[in-house]
Design a protein around this motif. Structure first.
Motif, PDB file in Angstrom:
ATOM      1  N   LYS A 126       0.822  -1.212   0.000  1.00 52.17           N
ATOM      2  CA  LYS A 126       0.000   0.000   0.000  1.00 52.17           C
ATOM      3  C   LYS A 126       0.855   1.260   0.000  1.00 52.17           C
ATOM      4  N   HIS A 127       1.952   1.233   0.735  1.00 49.30           N
ATOM      5  CA  HIS A 127       2.789   2.425   0.865  1.00 49.30           C
ATOM      6  C   HIS A 127       3.737   2.636  -0.312  1.00 49.30           C
ATOM      7  N   SER A 128       3.901   1.612  -1.146  1.00 49.62           N
ATOM      8  CA  SER A 128       4.847   1.736  -2.262  1.00 49.62           C
ATOM      9  C   SER A 128       4.199   2.286  -3.532  1.00 49.62           C
ATOM     10  N   LEU A 129       2.920   2.630  -3.462  1.00 50.82           N
ATOM     11  CA  LEU A 129       2.279   3.218  -4.635  1.00 50.82           C
ATOM     12  C   LEU A 129       2.940   4.547  -4.988  1.00 50.82           C
ATOM     13  N   PRO A 130       3.253   4.786  -6.258  1.00 52.79           N
ATOM     14  CA  PRO A 130       3.912   6.026  -6.658  1.00 52.79           C
ATOM     15  C   PRO A 130       2.919   7.170  -6.868  1.00 52.79           C
ATOM     16  N   SER A 131       1.804   7.163  -6.133  1.00 45.61           N
ATOM     17  CA  SER A 131       0.787   8.199  -6.316  1.00 45.61           C
ATOM     18  C   SER A 131       0.025   8.425  -5.028  1.00 45.61           C
ATOM     19  N   GLN A 132      -0.646   9.566  -4.942  1.00 46.26           N
ATOM     20  CA  GLN A 132      -1.546   9.872  -3.831  1.00 46.26           C
ATOM     21  C   GLN A 132      -2.965   9.530  -4.265  1.00 46.26           C
ATOM     22  N   VAL A 133      -3.705   8.872  -3.374  1.00 49.33           N
ATOM     23  CA  VAL A 133      -5.090   8.531  -3.666  1.00 49.33           C
ATOM     24  C   VAL A 133      -6.002   9.602  -3.058  1.00 49.33           C
TER      25      VAL A 133
ATOM     26  N   ILE B  17      -6.714  10.324   0.783  1.00 52.23           N
ATOM     27  CA  ILE B  17      -7.027   9.210   1.677  1.00 52.23           C
ATOM     28  C   ILE B  17      -5.883   8.196   1.632  1.00 52.23           C
ATOM     29  N   PRO B  18      -5.726   7.394   2.684  1.00 52.92           N
ATOM     30  CA  PRO B  18      -4.696   6.341   2.634  1.00 52.92           C
ATOM     31  C   PRO B  18      -5.055   5.316   1.564  1.00 52.92           C
ATOM     32  N   ALA B  19      -4.045   4.814   0.878  1.00 49.79           N
ATOM     33  CA  ALA B  19      -4.276   3.787  -0.136  1.00 49.79           C
ATOM     34  C   ALA B  19      -4.702   2.484   0.522  1.00 49.79           C
ATOM     35  N   SER B  20      -5.694   1.837  -0.029  1.00 53.81           N
ATOM     36  CA  SER B  20      -6.113   0.520   0.436  1.00 53.81           C
ATOM     37  C   SER B  20      -5.370  -0.535  -0.359  1.00 53.81           C
TER      38      SER B  20
ATOM     39  N   SER C 221     -18.201   5.320  -3.895  1.00 51.66           N
ATOM     40  CA  SER C 221     -17.172   6.355  -3.916  1.00 51.66           C
ATOM     41  C   SER C 221     -16.289   6.236  -5.156  1.00 51.66           C
ATOM     42  N   LEU C 222     -15.490   7.264  -5.345  1.00 56.74           N
ATOM     43  CA  LEU C 222     -14.530   7.287  -6.441  1.00 56.74           C
ATOM     44  C   LEU C 222     -13.141   7.504  -5.848  1.00 56.74           C
ATOM     45  N   HIS C 223     -12.172   6.675  -6.256  1.00 57.83           N
ATOM     46  CA  HIS C 223     -10.787   6.856  -5.857  1.00 57.83           C
ATOM     47  C   HIS C 223     -10.006   7.328  -7.075  1.00 57.83           C
ATOM     48  N   VAL C 224      -9.296   8.426  -6.882  1.00 56.55           N
ATOM     49  CA  VAL C 224      -8.552   9.046  -7.982  1.00 56.55           C
ATOM     50  C   VAL C 224      -7.085   9.114  -7.602  1.00 56.55           C
ATOM     51  N   ASN C 225      -6.201   8.654  -8.470  1.00 55.98           N
ATOM     52  CA  ASN C 225      -4.765   8.696  -8.221  1.00 55.98           C
ATOM     53  C   ASN C 225      -4.137   9.864  -8.973  1.00 55.98           C
ATOM     54  N   ALA C 226      -3.200  10.520  -8.298  1.00 56.93           N
ATOM     55  CA  ALA C 226      -2.455  11.621  -8.917  1.00 56.93           C
ATOM     56  C   ALA C 226      -1.045  11.628  -8.349  1.00 56.93           C
ATOM     57  N   ALA C 227      -0.156  12.389  -8.961  1.00 61.21           N
ATOM     58  CA  ALA C 227       1.223  12.492  -8.473  1.00 61.21           C
ATOM     59  C   ALA C 227       1.220  12.908  -7.007  1.00 61.21           C
ATOM     60  N   PRO C 228       2.169  12.408  -6.201  1.00 60.07           N
ATOM     61  CA  PRO C 228       2.148  12.623  -4.753  1.00 60.07           C
ATOM     62  C   PRO C 228       2.026  14.084  -4.310  1.00 60.07           C
ATOM     63  N   HIS C 229       2.660  15.007  -5.013  1.00 56.43           N
ATOM     64  CA  HIS C 229       2.683  16.400  -4.555  1.00 56.43           C
ATOM     65  C   HIS C 229       1.772  17.293  -5.390  1.00 56.43           C
ATOM     66  N   TYR C 230       0.861  16.680  -6.130  1.00 57.67           N
ATOM     67  CA  TYR C 230      -0.037  17.466  -6.979  1.00 57.67           C
ATOM     68  C   TYR C 230      -1.422  17.516  -6.337  1.00 57.67           C
TER      69      TYR C 230
END
Length: 315
Positions: A224-231, A293-296, A261-270
């Motif tokens: 979960k923590h190794s995802l290269p994006s913010q959820v 939100i924290p990644a599941s 719900s909808l989960h959207v991924n984007a670059a960590p600092h965007y």
């Protein structure tokens, strides 16, 4: 001399004609560990387990189970493992006790050993009061427990469970995992395949497999923590149009529906909240609150699978 590793797999491969079901899979399982083999149906999980259980010879690579080679010593492997397949191999016209007696004979246990172990395993799986019931009358969750009892009757040091909770109700699945946890605490090594992400959270470590290839491995938290994006999470109305709009927003790398719900991924600092809210409003969708939100584990699973699909297309 015993090592800390119960299972070692290096480049294991299995071909069926021109079809490659397992493609150079590698991983290691520590003794006393609950190790999850996670992936969609048809990913190669069952084929891998069958090779490790000595039921199917690999086309390439190597593997060892309890220090025994899966090719040269595959028959000996069957003596030190327990195996519970997707389809429970029970006899409906025998009682619970009679099924255990049958499997005890298969494992080479004496009648006295079967009697003693039957009491122990029935107590462990919560079937002590059902020993005289015909197996065919048991509900799915109870049949599942009996299948587990049969697989551990001979006290194997390594247990293979191939999607053992498929088709049973959520409460039975939770009870089954309580039993698995108790066994691991007693030192049994457990390799379990599943496509239920909530079950994968109970594992110490996981391998995620897709189309026969390992695409990620680690503990649930590490994955979960190794995802290269913010959820980012939101509950838009209506949901389906929101998904299509979100996928077109610049900076969004991924968007998926999770329940309502909808989960959207984007670059960590965007900070994607502004552009996303604007795009949804322009499309007539009520966005509501948009927040990180924290990644599941499901977020991680989808992300790794999407990345693997992209690599396969490129190749």
């Amino acid at each position: 001399m015993p090592t800390s590793e119960a299972i070692v797999v290096e480049g294991l491969t299995r071909d069926f004609g021109k079809f490659r079901a397992v493609d150079q899979v590698s991983f290691r399982v520590h003794r006393g560990e609950i190790f999850g083999f996670l992936g969609p149906n048809g990913a190669g999980k069952s084929t891998t387990i069958r090779m490790l259980c000595g039921l199917l010879l690999p086309s390439g690579g190597r593997g060892s189970v309890a220090g025994l080679d899966v090719v040269a010593e595959n028959r000996r492997i069957k003596q030190v493992i327990g195996y519970m397949s997707q389809r429970f191999s029970l006899y409906d016209d025998l009682t619970v006790q009679e099924n255990l007696a049958f499997f005890g004979g298969v494992y080479g246990l004496s009648p006295s050993q079967v009697a003693r172990r039957a009491d122990e395993v029935l107590e462990l799986v919560g079937l002590s009061d059902r020993r005289r019931d015909l197996t065919g009358t048991l509900a799915g969750g109870l049949r599942q427990r009996l299948a587990l009892a049969s697989a551990i009757l001979h006290q194997p040091e390594i247990l293979f469970l191939d999607e053992p909770t498929s088709g049973v109700d959520p409460n039975s699945r939770r009870n089954f995992w309580d039993i698995i946890g108790d066994m691991a605490a007693r030192g049994v090594t457990i390799l379990v395949t599943t496509h239920y992400l909530d079950e994968a959270e109970y594992c110490d470590r996981l391998v995620l497999i897709y189309q026969g290839r390992v695409v990620a491995q680690g503990s649930p938290q590490e994955l979960k923590h190794s995802l290269p994006s913010q959820v980012w999470g939101l509950t838009p109305e209506p949901l389906a149009p929101a998904l299509e709009i979100a996928r077109q927003v610049p900076g969004v790398t991924e968007a998926n529906i999770f329940g309502d719900s909808l989960h959207v991924n984007a670059a960590p600092h965007y900070d994607v909240a502004g552009p996303l809210a604007q795009a949804l409003a322009a499309g007539g969708v009520k966005a509501g609150v948009i927040a990180p939100i924290p990644a599941s584990l499901e977020d991680a699973f989808i992300s790794y699978i999407q990345a693997a699909k992209g690599q396969i297309k490129e190749n």
